[in-house]
Design a protein around this motif. Structure first.
Motif, PDB file in Angstrom:
ATOM      1  N   ARG A 202      27.962  72.276  45.176  1.00 20.94           N
ATOM      2  CA  ARG A 202      29.198  72.796  44.585  1.00 20.94           C
ATOM      3  C   ARG A 202      28.924  73.355  43.175  1.00 20.94           C
ATOM      4  O   ARG A 202      29.421  74.427  42.811  1.00 20.94           O
ATOM      5  N   VAL A 205      27.116  76.784  43.096  1.00 16.49           N
ATOM      6  CA  VAL A 205      28.032  77.886  43.413  1.00 16.49           C
ATOM      7  C   VAL A 205      28.936  78.178  42.217  1.00 16.49           C
ATOM      8  O   VAL A 205      29.111  79.329  41.808  1.00 16.49           O
ATOM      9  N   GLU A 206      29.527  77.119  41.653  1.00 13.84           N
ATOM     10  CA  GLU A 206      30.487  77.311  40.567  1.00 13.84           C
ATOM     11  C   GLU A 206      29.820  77.780  39.280  1.00 13.84           C
ATOM     12  O   GLU A 206      30.342  78.654  38.582  1.00 13.84           O
ATOM     13  N   GLY A 209      26.808  80.935  40.565  1.00 12.27           N
ATOM     14  CA  GLY A 209      27.194  81.980  41.509  1.00 12.27           C
ATOM     15  C   GLY A 209      26.314  82.069  42.733  1.00 12.27           C
ATOM     16  O   GLY A 209      26.195  83.151  43.342  1.00 12.27           O
ATOM     17  N   ARG A 211      25.116  82.279  46.363  1.00 14.38           N
ATOM     18  CA  ARG A 211      25.864  82.861  47.486  1.00 14.38           C
ATOM     19  C   ARG A 211      25.368  82.389  48.847  1.00 14.38           C
ATOM     20  O   ARG A 211      26.042  82.578  49.854  1.00 14.38           O
ATOM     21  N   GLU A 232      35.169  74.847  51.794  1.00 12.35           N
ATOM     22  CA  GLU A 232      35.569  74.991  50.389  1.00 12.35           C
ATOM     23  C   GLU A 232      34.763  76.082  49.697  1.00 12.35           C
ATOM     24  O   GLU A 232      35.322  76.939  48.996  1.00 12.35           O
ATOM     25  N   LEU A 233      33.430  76.055  49.890  1.00 11.37           N
ATOM     26  CA  LEU A 233      32.575  77.025  49.195  1.00 11.37           C
ATOM     27  C   LEU A 233      32.697  78.427  49.782  1.00 11.37           C
ATOM     28  O   LEU A 233      32.475  79.418  49.078  1.00 11.37           O
ATOM     29  N   GLY A 235      35.413  79.739  50.501  1.00 14.49           N
ATOM     30  CA  GLY A 235      36.532  80.305  49.755  1.00 14.49           C
ATOM     31  C   GLY A 235      36.115  80.828  48.398  1.00 14.49           C
ATOM     32  O   GLY A 235      36.876  81.553  47.743  1.00 14.49           O
ATOM     33  N   ARG A 236      34.910  80.472  47.962  1.00 12.74           N
ATOM     34  CA  ARG A 236      34.403  80.958  46.682  1.00 12.74           C
ATOM     35  C   ARG A 236      33.280  81.972  46.886  1.00 12.74           C
ATOM     36  O   ARG A 236      32.514  82.267  45.968  1.00 12.74           O
ATOM     37  N   GLY A 237      33.154  82.450  48.104  1.00 13.43           N
ATOM     38  CA  GLY A 237      32.202  83.520  48.368  1.00 13.43           C
ATOM     39  C   GLY A 237      30.804  83.073  48.707  1.00 13.43           C
ATOM     40  O   GLY A 237      29.877  83.890  48.703  1.00 13.43           O
ATOM     41  N   ALA A 238      30.609  81.790  49.016  1.00 14.86           N
ATOM     42  CA  ALA A 238      29.271  81.283  49.331  1.00 14.86           C
ATOM     43  C   ALA A 238      29.183  80.863  50.789  1.00 14.86           C
ATOM     44  O   ALA A 238      30.118  80.270  51.338  1.00 14.86           O
TER      45      ALA A 238
END
Length: 491
Positions: A202, A205-206, A209, A211, A232-233, A235-238
């Motif tokens: 997590r 990714v946060e 960045g 991917r 969850e990830l 949703g953050r582009g990963a």
């Protein structure tokens, strides 16, 4: 006031007392005073029979180079365990100390550092660890160094030093912090589906960045927690891929790496997988040693040999190797091997860092086994749980530094500790209280030692009614200060 009762504080009360936050430390050798040359002899191989037959043993018995009697890291650790067990079980050597001279230039010797440190904690004043560069000046300095009374020594060009933990200075606040890997490439996390692996995924990714993540697990990658993390990830582009793979299995690891997409090549490795199989060195078996070395030592070698073109190669090690945790000689050995392997890679111009993590506040598969007593023993020397947010900030700081090995830990250096509870490596960092006046010990008693409930200890009396470590009394006293028992694991 008619009376005053003092009670020891447990780790929870100490934590509530407002200790400093976690920070990075490193081992920095400091000069120590030598003494007059004692009696000593070199040991030829792992067998003590010839020395025993020679009569009265000298003050110190030195194993000069494990590499001359065993091949590879595993062989040397196995040989050293057997030698230590012989030494401690044989009353003929009760008044001598066994010295392990570790070759600073040989990565396969490095595991002996952690093993011997743990054996020292369990058996105060019976063993000495010497890290030497092997020069002629250092060979000549060895006898005088042994007379210093230090349980651990470093010899460099004849200079006599002792390892000490020192705080790493903060980086310049204006320093630009580069992303340590290509976020569009694939980031591999071993132990990736465990508690710490998911926290790390997590964060990558946060914070950076990332991917494309590839999470490996030896016991099974498809879990509800992993599926929730992937969702969850996403949703953050990963994108999160998982695989069940034992990194110690070279063929299985090679097959997984072959499936990494060519358009997203492997750019970083975070080796967080690990396991524990605890026992005191006096009863540590070859199987227990192999169980722990498998994921850390074999896994690290496989990752090193099967990958290339990486921007980051991060090894999750443990404070056990630095302090010498009682009951974890195998895990401590694996940890110091990782430290040396990171230095080995960096010497080849390859990226690497080994992080000797202190205790995380977030319970993981490795730390769930810690009892209240284990945590209290850590608190007594100032080691307190490290919140995940602080741990991740220390990770970021470490990734931006050139060091091969760093120690991220929450260490209370402000509160004075009993001198007998301070490991040698923490002297000068953790303050000691003034010794309290004590009456002379009764005949036959002496310095404290720690005993494990399962095996018989030849040097401590009393058997605990329940499992774990118990403070006992030594049959005789020595000049050196004992190291405390500590317990820490990560992975």
């Amino acid at each position: 006031m008619e009376s005053l009762v003092l009670r020891p504080l447990g780790h929870r009360q100490l934590l509530a007392g407002g200790s400093q936050t976690g920070r990075l430390y490193r081992i920095e050798p400091v000069p120590v005073e030598a003494g007059p040359e004692p009696s000593w002899a070199a040991l030829d191989g792992w067998d003590l029979a010839a020395l025993r037959a020679a009569g009265d043993p000298p003050d110190f018995v030195v194993l000069p180079a494990a590499g001359t009697v065993a091949a590879g890291a595993r062989g040397r650790i196995h040989g050293a365990v057997g030698l230590i067990q012989q030494w401690l079980a044989d009353g003929a050597f009760d008044r001598s100390r066994l010295v392990f001279a570790v070759d600073a230039n040989d990565v396969d010797d490095a595991g002996l550092r952690g093993l011997v440190r743990s054996a020292q904690t369990e058996n105060p004043d019976r063993l000495v660890l010497v890290d030497t560069d092997g020069t002629e000046d250092s060979r000549r300095a060895l006898p005088r160094a042994l007379a210093s009374g230090e349980p651990q020594l470093v010899l460099r060009g004849g200079e006599i030093l002792a390892p000490r933990l020192a705080a790493v200075p903060p980086r310049d606040g204006e320093e630009a912090e580069a992303v340590p890997f290509d976020p569009d490439g694939t980031v591999l996390i071993t132990g990736g589906t465990g508690t710490l692996g998911r926290i790390l995924a997590r964060h990558l990714v946060e914070r950076y960045g990332a991917r494309q993540l590839l999470l490996l697990s030896r016991t099974g990658a498809d879990t509800a927690d992993t599926r929730a993390l992937a969702e969850e990830l996403a949703g953050r582009g990963a994108a999160v891929a998982t695989a069940t793979c034992d990194v110690a299995d070279r063929e299985a690891l090679a097959a997984v790496l072959a499936r990494v997409p060519a358009e997203r090549p492997l750019t970083a490795v975070f080796h967080a997988a690990g396991t524990v199989d605890d026992a005191p060195v006096t009863s540590l078996t070859a199987e227990q040693v192999d169980t722990v070395l498998r994921s850390k030592v074999d896994g690290t070698r496989n990752l090193h040999e099967l990958t290339s073109g990486l921007a980051a190669f991060v090894l999750f090690s443990g404070l056990a190797g630095v302090l010498g945790t009682a009951g974890q000689g195998n895990y401590a050995a694996a940890s110091t091997f990782l430290d040396a392997f990171a230095a080995y890679r960096r010497a080849q111009g390859l990226p690497a860092i080994s992080l000797d993590w202190g205790l995380w506040a977030q319970t993981s598969g490795l730390t769930a086994r810690l009892s209240e007593g284990d945590l209290n023993r850590l608190a007594r020397i100032g080691v307190l749980p490290l919140p995940s947010g602080e741990a991740l900030s220390l990770l970021d700081d470490a990734l931006a530094r050139p060091d091969a090995a760093l120690v991220p830990v929450r260490l209370d250096t402000a509160t004075p500790r009993a001198a007998a509870d301070i490991p040698a490596v923490l002297r000068g960092l953790v303050r000691a209280t003034a010794p309290a006046a004590q009456s002379a010990p009764a005949p036959g008693t002496g310095r404290d030692c720690w005993t494990w409930s399962a095996p018989r200890s030849p040097r401590c009396s009393g058997t605990p009614a329940t499992g774990g470590w118990r403070r006992g009394r030594r049959s005789r006293s020595w000049a050196s200060t004992r190291s405390p028992v500590s317990s820490s694991a990560t992975g």
